[in-house]
Design a protein around this motif. Sequence first.
Motif, PDB file in Angstrom:
ATOM      1  N   ALA A   1      80.191  16.541 138.606  1.00 42.64           N
ATOM      2  CA  ALA A   1      80.416  15.861 137.334  1.00 42.64           C
ATOM      3  C   ALA A   1      79.154  15.190 136.825  1.00 42.64           C
ATOM      4  CB  ALA A   1      81.532  14.832 137.492  1.00 42.64           C
ATOM      5  N   ASN A   2      78.419  14.551 137.715  1.00 41.87           N
ATOM      6  CA  ASN A   2      77.219  13.847 137.279  1.00 41.87           C
ATOM      7  C   ASN A   2      76.096  14.797 136.904  1.00 41.87           C
ATOM      8  OD1 ASN A   2      77.209  10.577 137.702  1.00 41.87           O
ATOM      9  ND2 ASN A   2      78.791  11.592 138.921  1.00 41.87           N
ATOM     10  N   LEU A   3      76.022  15.967 137.553  1.00 44.34           N
ATOM     11  CA  LEU A   3      75.075  16.982 137.106  1.00 44.34           C
ATOM     12  C   LEU A   3      75.488  17.553 135.755  1.00 44.34           C
ATOM     13  CD1 LEU A   3      73.790  16.679 139.885  1.00 44.34           C
ATOM     14  CD2 LEU A   3      73.666  19.178 140.034  1.00 44.34           C
ATOM     15  N   ALA A   4      76.789  17.694 135.531  1.00 46.55           N
ATOM     16  CA  ALA A   4      77.265  18.182 134.236  1.00 46.55           C
ATOM     17  C   ALA A   4      76.908  17.200 133.122  1.00 46.55           C
ATOM     18  CB  ALA A   4      78.770  18.409 134.285  1.00 46.55           C
ATOM     19  N   LEU A   5      77.033  15.905 133.385  1.00 43.03           N
ATOM     20  CA  LEU A   5      76.666  14.905 132.390  1.00 43.03           C
ATOM     21  C   LEU A   5      75.168  14.946 132.108  1.00 43.03           C
ATOM     22  CD1 LEU A   5      78.920  11.938 133.553  1.00 43.03           C
ATOM     23  CD2 LEU A   5      79.077  13.146 131.373  1.00 43.03           C
ATOM     24  N   ASN A   6      74.364  15.135 133.142  1.00 39.39           N
ATOM     25  CA  ASN A   6      72.928  15.245 132.903  1.00 39.39           C
ATOM     26  C   ASN A   6      72.600  16.504 132.111  1.00 39.39           C
ATOM     27  OD1 ASN A   6      69.992  16.224 134.019  1.00 39.39           O
ATOM     28  ND2 ASN A   6      70.136  14.001 133.790  1.00 39.39           N
ATOM     29  N   ALA A  39      69.416  15.889 124.432  1.00 42.77           N
ATOM     30  CA  ALA A  39      68.826  14.764 123.713  1.00 42.77           C
ATOM     31  C   ALA A  39      67.540  14.276 124.365  1.00 42.77           C
ATOM     32  CB  ALA A  39      69.825  13.611 123.637  1.00 42.77           C
ATOM     33  N   HIS A  40      67.463  14.351 125.698  1.00 38.79           N
ATOM     34  CA  HIS A  40      66.302  13.785 126.403  1.00 38.79           C
ATOM     35  C   HIS A  40      65.084  14.700 126.377  1.00 38.79           C
ATOM     36  CE1 HIS A  40      68.177  10.180 127.893  1.00 38.79           C
ATOM     37  NE2 HIS A  40      69.167  10.845 128.470  1.00 38.79           N
ATOM     38  N   THR A  41      65.298  16.004 126.378  1.00 35.81           N
ATOM     39  CA  THR A  41      64.183  16.952 126.498  1.00 35.81           C
ATOM     40  C   THR A  41      64.017  17.700 125.182  1.00 35.81           C
ATOM     41  OG1 THR A  41      64.714  17.216 128.849  1.00 35.81           O
ATOM     42  CG2 THR A  41      63.206  18.818 127.876  1.00 35.81           C
ATOM     43  N   LYS A  42      62.937  17.413 124.483  1.00 37.49           N
ATOM     44  CA  LYS A  42      62.752  17.952 123.134  1.00 37.49           C
ATOM     45  C   LYS A  42      62.208  19.377 123.132  1.00 37.49           C
ATOM     46  CE  LYS A  42      64.104  14.096 121.374  1.00 37.49           C
ATOM     47  NZ  LYS A  42      65.479  14.011 120.825  1.00 37.49           N
ATOM     48  N   GLU A  43      61.361  19.708 124.112  1.00 30.34           N
ATOM     49  CA  GLU A  43      60.725  21.025 124.111  1.00 30.34           C
ATOM     50  C   GLU A  43      61.750  22.069 124.556  1.00 30.34           C
ATOM     51  OE1 GLU A  43      58.922  24.427 124.530  1.00 30.34           O
ATOM     52  OE2 GLU A  43      59.350  23.500 126.475  1.00 30.34           O
ATOM     53  N   PRO A  44      62.068  23.049 123.715  1.00 26.49           N
ATOM     54  CA  PRO A  44      63.196  23.967 123.998  1.00 26.49           C
ATOM     55  C   PRO A  44      63.071  24.718 125.306  1.00 26.49           C
ATOM     56  CG  PRO A  44      62.513  24.156 121.711  1.00 26.49           C
ATOM     57  CD  PRO A  44      61.487  23.289 122.384  1.00 26.49           C
ATOM     58  N   PHE A  45      61.898  25.240 125.632  1.00 20.77           N
ATOM     59  CA  PHE A  45      61.752  26.025 126.861  1.00 20.77           C
ATOM     60  C   PHE A  45      61.984  25.160 128.094  1.00 20.77           C
ATOM     61  CE2 PHE A  45      59.196  27.644 130.406  1.00 20.77           C
ATOM     62  CZ  PHE A  45      59.747  28.911 130.544  1.00 20.77           C
ATOM     63  N   HIS A  46      61.417  23.956 128.101  1.00 23.14           N
ATOM     64  CA  HIS A  46      61.597  23.066 129.244  1.00 23.14           C
ATOM     65  C   HIS A  46      63.052  22.638 129.356  1.00 23.14           C
ATOM     66  CE1 HIS A  46      60.636  20.400 132.452  1.00 23.14           C
ATOM     67  NE2 HIS A  46      60.732  19.285 131.748  1.00 23.14           N
ATOM     68  N   ARG A  47      63.692  22.368 128.209  1.00 19.70           N
ATOM     69  CA  ARG A  47      65.105  21.982 128.228  1.00 19.70           C
ATOM     70  C   ARG A  47      65.961  23.101 128.815  1.00 19.70           C
ATOM     71  NH1 ARG A  47      65.645  20.703 123.209  1.00 19.70           N
ATOM     72  NH2 ARG A  47      66.498  22.672 122.436  1.00 19.70           N
ATOM     73  N   GLU A  48      65.718  24.322 128.406  1.00 17.64           N
ATOM     74  CA  GLU A  48      66.480  25.452 128.929  1.00 17.64           C
ATOM     75  C   GLU A  48      66.241  25.625 130.428  1.00 17.64           C
ATOM     76  OE1 GLU A  48      66.961  30.286 128.259  1.00 17.64           O
ATOM     77  OE2 GLU A  48      65.866  29.078 126.783  1.00 17.64           O
ATOM     78  N   ILE A  76      70.262   7.613 125.756  1.00 17.15           N
ATOM     79  CA  ILE A  76      69.887   8.422 124.588  1.00 17.15           C
ATOM     80  C   ILE A  76      69.524   7.467 123.455  1.00 17.15           C
ATOM     81  CG2 ILE A  76      70.724  10.058 122.858  1.00 17.15           C
ATOM     82  CD1 ILE A  76      72.543  11.249 125.026  1.00 17.15           C
ATOM     83  N   PRO A  77      68.321   7.547 122.908  1.00 14.66           N
ATOM     84  CA  PRO A  77      67.854   6.504 121.977  1.00 14.66           C
ATOM     85  C   PRO A  77      68.571   6.469 120.635  1.00 14.66           C
ATOM     86  CG  PRO A  77      66.205   8.253 122.201  1.00 14.66           C
ATOM     87  CD  PRO A  77      67.258   8.514 123.239  1.00 14.66           C
ATOM     88  N   ILE A  84      65.641   7.645 142.900  1.00 19.56           N
ATOM     89  CA  ILE A  84      67.064   7.894 142.667  1.00 19.56           C
ATOM     90  C   ILE A  84      67.200   9.199 141.889  1.00 19.56           C
ATOM     91  CG2 ILE A  84      69.076   7.096 141.384  1.00 19.56           C
ATOM     92  CD1 ILE A  84      68.770   5.632 143.951  1.00 19.56           C
ATOM     93  N   LEU A  85      68.090  10.062 142.338  1.00 22.21           N
ATOM     94  CA  LEU A  85      68.251  11.375 141.717  1.00 22.21           C
ATOM     95  C   LEU A  85      68.529  11.259 140.228  1.00 22.21           C
ATOM     96  CD1 LEU A  85      68.584  14.460 141.805  1.00 22.21           C
ATOM     97  CD2 LEU A  85      70.976  14.090 142.506  1.00 22.21           C
ATOM     98  N   ARG A  86      69.370  10.342 139.817  1.00 21.83           N
ATOM     99  CA  ARG A  86      69.693  10.230 138.395  1.00 21.83           C
ATOM    100  C   ARG A  86      68.424  10.028 137.555  1.00 21.83           C
ATOM    101  NH1 ARG A  86      74.438   9.558 136.489  1.00 21.83           N
ATOM    102  NH2 ARG A  86      75.271   8.360 138.244  1.00 21.83           N
ATOM    103  N   LYS A  87      67.555   9.136 138.008  1.00 21.16           N
ATOM    104  CA  LYS A  87      66.312   8.883 137.271  1.00 21.16           C
ATOM    105  C   LYS A  87      65.438  10.124 137.247  1.00 21.16           C
ATOM    106  CE  LYS A  87      62.308   5.831 136.933  1.00 21.16           C
ATOM    107  NZ  LYS A  87      61.384   6.938 136.633  1.00 21.16           N
ATOM    108  N   GLY A  88      65.323  10.786 138.387  1.00 18.92           N
ATOM    109  CA  GLY A  88      64.507  11.985 138.438  1.00 18.92           C
ATOM    110  C   GLY A  88      65.001  13.061 137.492  1.00 18.92           C
ATOM    111  N   LEU A  89      66.310  13.243 137.431  1.00 19.09           N
ATOM    112  CA  LEU A  89      66.869  14.263 136.545  1.00 19.09           C
ATOM    113  C   LEU A  89      66.686  13.890 135.079  1.00 19.09           C
ATOM    114  CD1 LEU A  89      70.178  15.210 138.406  1.00 19.09           C
ATOM    115  CD2 LEU A  89      67.997  16.437 138.417  1.00 19.09           C
ATOM    116  N   ILE A  90      66.894  12.624 134.736  1.00 25.11           N
ATOM    117  CA  ILE A  90      66.673  12.186 133.357  1.00 25.11           C
ATOM    118  C   ILE A  90      65.218  12.424 132.952  1.00 25.11           C
ATOM    119  CG2 ILE A  90      66.591  10.173 131.826  1.00 25.11           C
ATOM    120  CD1 ILE A  90      69.043   9.092 133.345  1.00 25.11           C
ATOM    121  N   ASP A  91      64.324  12.227 133.912  1.00 27.45           N
ATOM    122  CA  ASP A  91      62.892  12.437 133.654  1.00 27.45           C
ATOM    123  C   ASP A  91      62.495  13.903 133.665  1.00 27.45           C
ATOM    124  OD1 ASP A  91      62.560   9.733 133.391  1.00 27.45           O
ATOM    125  OD2 ASP A  91      61.791   9.424 135.426  1.00 27.45           O
ATOM    126  N   GLY A  92      63.453  14.791 133.919  1.00 27.01           N
ATOM    127  CA  GLY A  92      63.169  16.210 133.849  1.00 27.01           C
ATOM    128  C   GLY A  92      62.601  16.824 135.110  1.00 27.01           C
TER     129      GLY A  92
END
Length: 405
Positions: A270-275, A281-290, A365-366, A124-132
């Motif tokens: 909208a759902n990509l904007a929410l992700n 919050a989900h991705t801690k490493e700054p370069f990967h998050r960017e 988000i934990p 599912i795309l949502r799970k894949g995106l949350i997982d980075g």
Amino acid sequence: MSVQVRPTYEPLNELTVLDVVKPLAFFDASEQNQLHVREIGDGNLNLVFHIESALSKKALIVKQALPYAKVVGESWPLTLDRARIESDALLKEAESVPHLVPRVLFSDSTLAVTVMEDLSDHVILRKGLIDGQIYTQLADDIGTFAAKTAFYSSDFYLHPFEKKDQVKRFSNPELCKITEDLVFTDPFFNNETNDFPDELQSEVDVIWNDKELLQEVAQLRLSFLTRAEVLLHGDLHSGSIFVKSDSTKVIDPEFAFYGPAGFDIAHFIANLALNHLSQNAHTKEPFHRETLQTYLLQTIEKTWETYTDTFTQLWNEKATDPFAKIEGVLENFLEKTFQEAIGFAGCEIIRRTIGLAHVADLDSIPQKEVEFFYKKTALELGAKLIKNQRKITNITELTDWIRGA
């Protein structure tokens, strides 16, 4: 296979579902006693069974509509005709984008069953995106899906008689009523279906008392209620898309109906904007998050660009509307579609934050205080998009607004 009719409806289980599958001859006779069945449904409206041969490893999916919403129970009855609409929509979509939808193997209108190809090698795309994860084909595929299904179902292409027959065929009042309530009405009033923590009450009160915002939502709701422009998927969020590195499949069109052209692509945006928000919050490493957030914004931009390019090409090559050759007619249609999509996206962002059906992007988000912060940010973004839909004139301006949030 064409729609078949059985005597009566009854919910299937892991034993009786085999009575539906075995006559299809999808599995060889030697496999019939070696079939492994699992109920894998995690949605609110359906039973979903995965059936796999222990011998050949061939598999298929059986989806059955329930006569009520699981999230509420039998006190919320639902039409079983949505199963017929879903199978018909998948078949109609397959006429123009067969590579972007699951193949339908069989449907039964009385049992409210659709049998489809197995997509277990996708996620599912949502799970894949949350997982980075990053999916490089996604923008092209969704832009193409939205443009082709829209054009080929529109008055720009179809004879008026056929178009009106299709509008009747995909009349979906019960599920449209769910959207009317959960997307366009309940989140904007103090309604018992809303679901949000006390920490968001002050931000919610701002929404409920913003007359300018409510006037815009009323116009968007009216458009949804009255403008039968194109055949829509009706629920095109990141939970309705299966992906892997080289494949995209749009699933679950049980909300399909004829509506305003900007509605589907708005929900995807909208759902990509929410992700995008939640990656803070989900991705801690700054370069990967960017990297992920840049990818999400580029996907929004490329999806719209693919939509407009594909729709324009189809218009130039295949439009039958007598006004199709008049300068500015296409441009006006695309401009209206884009501006309404921004408003629809704002409604979807708000309802996914405080309405009945949330998204895991934010809810998973934990740290609660961090979750509340980004939900407040989402509410602000949704309201801004709704109130400024006519001020945002191109897709990069839209992604700038999302980035700024």
